[in-house]
Every structure is written in C-alpha cells, then in structure tokens.
Design an enzyme around this catalytic site. Structure first.
Site, PDB file in Angstrom:
ATOM      1  N   HIS A 114       0.837  -1.260   0.020  1.00  0.00           N
ATOM      2  CA  HIS A 114       0.072  -0.067   0.000  1.00  0.00           C
ATOM      3  C   HIS A 114       0.996   1.380  -0.132  1.00  0.00           C
ATOM      4  CE1 HIS A 114      -4.380  -1.139   1.389  1.00  0.00           C
ATOM      5  NE2 HIS A 114      -4.385  -0.867   0.257  1.00  0.00           N
ATOM      6  N   ASP A 155       1.015   4.124   1.384  1.00  0.00           N
ATOM      7  CA  ASP A 155       1.274   4.935   2.698  1.00  0.00           C
ATOM      8  C   ASP A 155       2.429   4.095   3.172  1.00  0.00           C
ATOM      9  OD1 ASP A 155      -0.634   2.904   2.907  1.00  0.00           O
ATOM     10  OD2 ASP A 155      -0.967   3.595   4.977  1.00  0.00           O
ATOM     11  N   HIS A 156       2.789   2.882   2.719  1.00  0.00           N
ATOM     12  CA  HIS A 156       4.096   2.202   3.587  1.00  0.00           C
ATOM     13  C   HIS A 156       5.176   2.049   2.805  1.00  0.00           C
ATOM     14  CE1 HIS A 156       1.509   0.287   6.689  1.00  0.00           C
ATOM     15  NE2 HIS A 156       0.288   0.716   6.050  1.00  0.00           N
ATOM     16  N   HIS A 161      -5.537  -8.374   5.543  1.00  0.00           N
ATOM     17  CA  HIS A 161      -5.522  -6.928   4.847  1.00  0.00           C
ATOM     18  C   HIS A 161      -6.041  -6.931   3.473  1.00  0.00           C
ATOM     19  CE1 HIS A 161      -4.988  -2.597   5.164  1.00  0.00           C
ATOM     20  NE2 HIS A 161      -3.985  -2.743   4.496  1.00  0.00           N
ATOM     21  N   ASP A 180      -0.590  -3.786   8.585  1.00  0.00           N
ATOM     22  CA  ASP A 180      -2.046  -3.341   8.609  1.00  0.00           C
ATOM     23  C   ASP A 180      -2.692  -4.473   8.440  1.00  0.00           C
ATOM     24  OD1 ASP A 180      -1.159  -0.853   7.910  1.00  0.00           O
ATOM     25  OD2 ASP A 180      -2.162  -0.564   6.212  1.00  0.00           O
ATOM     26  N   HIS A 184      -0.624   3.778  13.400  1.00  0.00           N
ATOM     27  CA  HIS A 184      -1.281   3.903  12.103  1.00  0.00           C
ATOM     28  C   HIS A 184      -2.932   4.344  12.524  1.00  0.00           C
ATOM     29  CE1 HIS A 184      -3.197   2.288   8.210  1.00  0.00           C
ATOM     30  NE2 HIS A 184      -1.891   2.211   7.977  1.00  0.00           N
TER      31      HIS A 184
HETATM   32 ZN   LIG Z   1      -1.697   1.577   5.940  1.00  0.00          ZN
HETATM   33 ZN   LIG Z   2      -2.598  -0.957   4.016  1.00  0.00          ZN
END
Ligand SMILES: [Zn+2]
Ligand SMILES: [Zn+2]
Length: 291
Positions: A62, A64-65, A149, A175, A241
């Site tokens: 993802h 954001d990571h 996830h 996540d 998070h």
């Molecule tokens: Zn995330």
């Molecule tokens: Zn994620």
C-alpha cells in the site's frame, strides 16, 4: 532492544503524524519496517539515518507504507551507504520496486558518473518472502506471518526476538483486521505495536455505513485491538497507524481497557520504547502533538 514509532499516521498528510514506519534497534542491528512519507526526516530526528539500516522490511505494498522508498535509498547513499540496501517484502515487491528503480535509472547513472561516485549504495538487494519466513541474524531472530488485509493479496506482521538472557521481544502488526495468525506470532511479546482504526470517529465524517464497513473490514477497530493484545498475552500495547488521525483519546483508552489491562500507549511519532524481557519502558515521549 529499542523500538521507535517513526510515523504513526496513514495516507492522509499531517504535520504531527508522518507515514507508517517503525524502527527496531537490537543486537547491534537496525531494522526499518516500512518507509512511509517523511521517514528519512524521522530517522534523522531519532538520531539515525538511512545509511545505518541493516535492512528494510515491508509489510505490504500500500502506498502509505512504501511511498518514500526512493528518498530512503537516495538519502542513505548520500549519508554514506556504500553497499546495496537490503529489502525484504511480499510477492510483487520485485516488480514494484523494479519499475521505480527503472524510472530513476537515468538519474542514478548520470549522477554517479558526473559526481564521480560509486553507485553500489544506490542498488537494492531484494528478497521476496512469504508468510512463515524466518531470518536468523547475528543479533536477532525475525519471523513473519501473513496478516489479514484484503484485498491486498499479501501483507505481513513481523516479530523480533533479540538474543541473550534479558533480551526483549517485539511484534509489529502491519495493517490487518483482527488476525488469529498475528495473535500467534505476537504470543508472549513484551511489546506489540498494532494498528488502530477509530471507527466511531471515522463515522463522524463518513456517514455512509457501506464505506465505514469497507474501512473496518481491513483494519482493527479500537474495541478489538485490546482483545488481540489480551489473547496474545503481550506485556505492552502501543497503538499506531491511526485512522483517522485525530480522535477522542479517552474513549480509545476505554475501548482497549474493556479487554486489555497491560501496558498501553497511544503512539505518537518518535516515541521510543526500551524493551527487555518482561519489561517495557518509554524511553522518549515523541513529538509533542496538539491532538
Ligand atoms: Zn496503511
Ligand atoms: Zn494497508
């Protein structure tokens, strides 16, 4: 073992909560888990940098990571890394990072030639891994499991066990929705760093129940995360998070305390924990926020 929350945010930009990233320093090694937005600045603020990393562990792909991956690679090279950056990640990491590196290849080649500098530190030594992976390093044993996830096809939580008598153990969830496999991985950890979805706060700005449920289906609500910590028998739970980024802190504590009565920290960027067997202490309180 020292565990530092470098970024406790999510994809939404914020001045107090940077993108997801956690640092584990133990046994003479420095492992970075994820490289969210602002990670290189947070590494410096913590007193480390990208050249000091033993390696990078990705929980999943993802944005954001992983969004600051190239910045981490390039700044680490400027900070003196003369060998490739070691990276471990899920399936498709090679395809994903390969495309990024290919896009930057002309710039890397031009820069190293023009500045007359070696380019080894701009290379990546990548290993794609599956759940159930174990890495024995001189200072640590690192293990992972696949967490839940969906629709992300593969996402990991990681466990770090330092060697030695009083050595600590920490687990990082990545996540995930409520995940029995993560609970098994985290079992008996001194510290569990776990994601937190504050669904009742989210519902205030997103009234559509279908959209609320979509978010909840792949994250762990604050009422559930205490259950995770209790069932795993961890000593201390640090939440990170945060979705959304601003929330009623007292109510989050209430949510967690219905299930879990061990140590509890609502994570902030740059909080550090000293972890030894059976004991977790807050080493640094983090960025002063106004939340
Ligand atoms: Zn995330
Ligand atoms: Zn994620």
């Amino acid at each position: 073992m020292r565990v530092t929350l470098l970024g406790t945010g999510c994809p939404v930009a914020d001045v107090h909560r940077y993108g997801p990233a956690t640092l584990v320093e133990a046994g003479g090694e420095t492992w970075l888990i994820d490289c969210g937005s602002g990670v290189t600045q947070r590494l410096l603020a913590h007193g480390s940098n990208g050249a000091k990393l033993t390696g990078l562990l990705l929980t999943h792909l993802h944005s954001d990571h992983v969004v600051d991956f190239i910045q981490l690679l390039i700044s680490g090279w400027h900070q003196g890394r003369a060998k490739p950056l070691r990276v471990y990640g899920p399936r498709r990491t090679r395809e994903f990072l390969g495309a990024l590196l290919e896009a930057w290849r002309p710039e890397f080649e031009q820069r190293t030639a023009h500045e007359r500098r070696g380019g080894e530190g701009l290379r990546v030594e990548l290993e794609e891994i599956d759940g159930g992976w174990t890495l024995e390093t001189p200072g640590l044993r690192i293990r992972n499991v696949e967490v839940r996830h969906p629709p992300i096809p593969q996402a990991f939580g990681y466990r770090f066990e330092e060697r030695g008598e009083d050595a600590g153990t920490a687990t990082v969830s990545g996540d995930t929705a409520y995940c029995p496999e993560l609970i098994e991985l985290a079992r008996g950890s001194d510290l569990l760093v776990h994601e937190a979805f504050v669904h009742w706060q989210y519902a205030k700005r997103q009234p559509d129940p279908a959209k609320q449920q979509a978010m909840r289906s792949y994250h762990t609500a604050t009422e559930e995360v205490g259950k995770v910590a209790r069932e795993a028998g961890v000593g201390h739970l640090a939440l990170t998070h945060w979705v959304p980024l601003v929330f009623d802190r007292a109510r989050v504590v209430e949510d967690v305390r219905t299930e879990f009565h061990g140590g509890l920290t609502l994570g902030e960027d740059l909080m550090s924990f000293d972890v030894v067997r059976g004991h977790v202490a807050l080493a640094r309180s983090g960025v002063q926020s106004h939340l």
